[in-house]
Design a protein around this motif. Sequence first.
Motif, PDB file in Angstrom:
ATOM      1  N   TYR A   1      -5.617   2.018  -1.250  1.00 23.17           N
ATOM      2  CA  TYR A   1      -4.666   0.669  -1.427  1.00 23.17           C
ATOM      3  C   TYR A   1      -4.475   0.395   0.176  1.00 23.17           C
ATOM      4  O   TYR A   1      -4.218  -0.932   0.691  1.00 23.17           O
TER       5      TYR A   1
ATOM      6  N   TRP B   1      -7.253  -0.760 -13.143  1.00 22.34           N
ATOM      7  CA  TRP B   1      -6.391  -1.201 -12.291  1.00 22.34           C
ATOM      8  C   TRP B   1      -4.991  -1.303 -12.855  1.00 22.34           C
ATOM      9  O   TRP B   1      -3.971  -1.668 -12.196  1.00 22.34           O
TER      10      TRP B   1
ATOM     11  N   TYR C   1       1.878   3.820  -1.727  1.00 25.11           N
ATOM     12  CA  TYR C   1       1.606   4.789  -2.751  1.00 25.11           C
ATOM     13  C   TYR C   1       2.047   6.174  -2.500  1.00 25.11           C
ATOM     14  O   TYR C   1       1.973   6.358  -1.228  1.00 25.11           O
TER      15      TYR C   1
ATOM     16  N   PHE D   1     -11.846   8.891  -7.359  1.00 22.29           N
ATOM     17  CA  PHE D   1     -11.326   8.131  -8.559  1.00 22.29           C
ATOM     18  C   PHE D   1     -12.347   8.128  -9.509  1.00 22.29           C
ATOM     19  O   PHE D   1     -12.757   7.151 -10.036  1.00 22.29           O
TER      20      PHE D   1
ATOM     21  N   SER E   1      -4.097   5.153 -12.048  1.00 20.68           N
ATOM     22  CA  SER E   1      -4.987   5.079 -11.110  1.00 20.68           C
ATOM     23  C   SER E   1      -6.145   4.425 -11.420  1.00 20.68           C
ATOM     24  O   SER E   1      -6.715   5.045 -12.651  1.00 20.68           O
TER      25      SER E   1
ATOM     26  N   GLU F   1      -4.947   9.943  -1.876  1.00 23.76           N
ATOM     27  CA  GLU F   1      -6.194   9.245  -2.495  1.00 23.76           C
ATOM     28  C   GLU F   1      -6.032   7.934  -2.612  1.00 23.76           C
ATOM     29  O   GLU F   1      -6.530   7.096  -2.429  1.00 23.76           O
ATOM     30  N   SER F   2      -4.581   7.498  -3.161  1.00 25.04           N
ATOM     31  CA  SER F   2      -4.191   6.125  -3.434  1.00 25.04           C
ATOM     32  C   SER F   2      -3.797   5.337  -2.028  1.00 25.04           C
ATOM     33  O   SER F   2      -3.999   4.341  -1.998  1.00 25.04           O
TER      34      SER F   2
ATOM     35  N   SER G   1       0.855  -1.162  -0.081  1.00 24.93           N
ATOM     36  CA  SER G   1       0.039   0.122  -0.061  1.00 24.93           C
ATOM     37  C   SER G   1       0.837   0.992  -0.007  1.00 24.93           C
ATOM     38  O   SER G   1       0.394   2.179   0.388  1.00 24.93           O
TER      39      SER G   1
ATOM     40  N   GLU H   1      -0.324   8.634 -10.434  1.00 24.31           N
ATOM     41  CA  GLU H   1       0.797   7.695  -9.894  1.00 24.31           C
ATOM     42  C   GLU H   1       1.800   7.282 -11.037  1.00 24.31           C
ATOM     43  O   GLU H   1       2.537   6.650 -10.608  1.00 24.31           O
TER      44      GLU H   1
END
Lengths: 94, 416
Positions: free
Chosen positions: B92, B364, B83, B395, B347, B87-88, B81, B408
């Motif tokens: 994650y 994804w 990232y 997202f 993302s 937000e990410s 996780s 990302e």
Amino acid sequence: MLLIRCPYCEMERPELEFRHAGEAHVARPADPETVSDEDWAKFLYFRANTKGLYAERWRHTHGCGRFFNCLRDTVSDKIQATYKAGEPRPEATR
Amino acid sequence: MRFSFVNLLRQAFAGNKGWPEQWRSPEPKASYDAVIVGAGGHGLAAAYYMAKEHGLKNIAVVEKGWLGGGNTGRNTTILRSNYLWEESEALYEHALQLWEGLSQDLNYNVMYSPRGVLMLAHNTHDVQTFKRHVHANRLVGIDNEWLAPEQARAFCPILNISQNIRYPIVGAALQRRGGTARHDAVAWGYARAASALGVDILQNCEVKGIRRDAGGAVSGLETTRGFIATKKIGVSAAGHTSVVMGMADVRMPLESYPLQALVSEPVKPIMPCVVMSNTIHAYMSQSDKGDLVIGAGTDAYTSYSQTGGLHIASHTLDAICELFPVVRRLRMMRNWGGIVDVTPDRSPIIGKTAVPGLFVNCGWGTGGFKATPGSGHVFAHTVATGEPHPIAAPFTLDRFRTGRLIDEAAAAAVAH
């Protein structure tokens, strides 16, 4: 690895000589200032991503360096035709 | 029947003949309250949480092949996780926390193994990027630490930290809570748990069309097993999302690429963790069976061929042989490809579309497996309530119009 025929060099070359450059025939809006955000997003990001016959751009980076278009079946990866930038998309052959 | 010590013992004495089927294979009903398209991990998880947390019992998952037969069965099972963007991180990390309790929740051993994920840095840019990730993660309470090459080798003894190689290791970022899980078990566990809650899983049921009413809202699906009426469709079709969404005349900011993986012959345990090198495209871990699971990069061109160029795989093996000289004489047993749907900002897209009743969970790309429980959980909320889950809210599909990208791609400099 694909074997791609460069329409300028008129030679078939391995894929490693080329760089993929996304969907073909996506025209940049002539007057960006008058284009809505939605249409601008469509131009920048939204793609057909076709399963089947797809027109895409390649660039012969390790050869003539020029962009050209290619008609390829994205299921079999078989290339039907390559053609010079600015030329219309050829008819599909079966 | 629940999996428990008592039942295990009972079946052991009964010749293991009493285990029931793990999920039902019903005939499609004429209509459902909601239908998920795609019985991979993400789709099955969404159906499970819709039934469990939102009380939707009259729902189905349609699948053109067999469940878990797409990218769920083809990925290299890495979980992490760490990232960059908040937000990410929220998305994650939500998934990673669900992984931690998933086997108990599903009563199915998904073999979640937090063995640590080591991400190698090979140049100054990598060092700066990974340190930035480490600090960003620390600020939101996600574990991620920086290791010198000697520390990295102490954590993974087969790593070659010689400075006399083409891409020497100059450091590494380690997320200790990252690791692996058994990919098939995730699909099977969710399928079994969802089926027990009344979800119909319809395999060999390919979507051929999306029917819409006069107002434009979805009214059902044309499938190879007949018409299924529904007011809500959640598309979770990975590499084929553009194709399914095209049936409702929705164009997506996606491109589908083949992504390859390989496994070696099985050997005794030699590797205690997951090692990733984004820069030279090599990802490796060892399965419980003993084979080394190796991830390669994507092809340069879009394709639905579910295979990839040999030079992509051999390029990865070059890197693997340099990083892990001990594996040089191993034979590779299998090599395969899956089709991944990649967004411009790397993302995912989770949310509503312009078509009423049509929801989508896609994009994804090359790293969806790690998010399976979290993705399913927030998508279930989105489909069930009609509004995005707070974690999924950034997202949206609309971010490509507003420009609020969650980049990302730039953060990692490669697909990941």
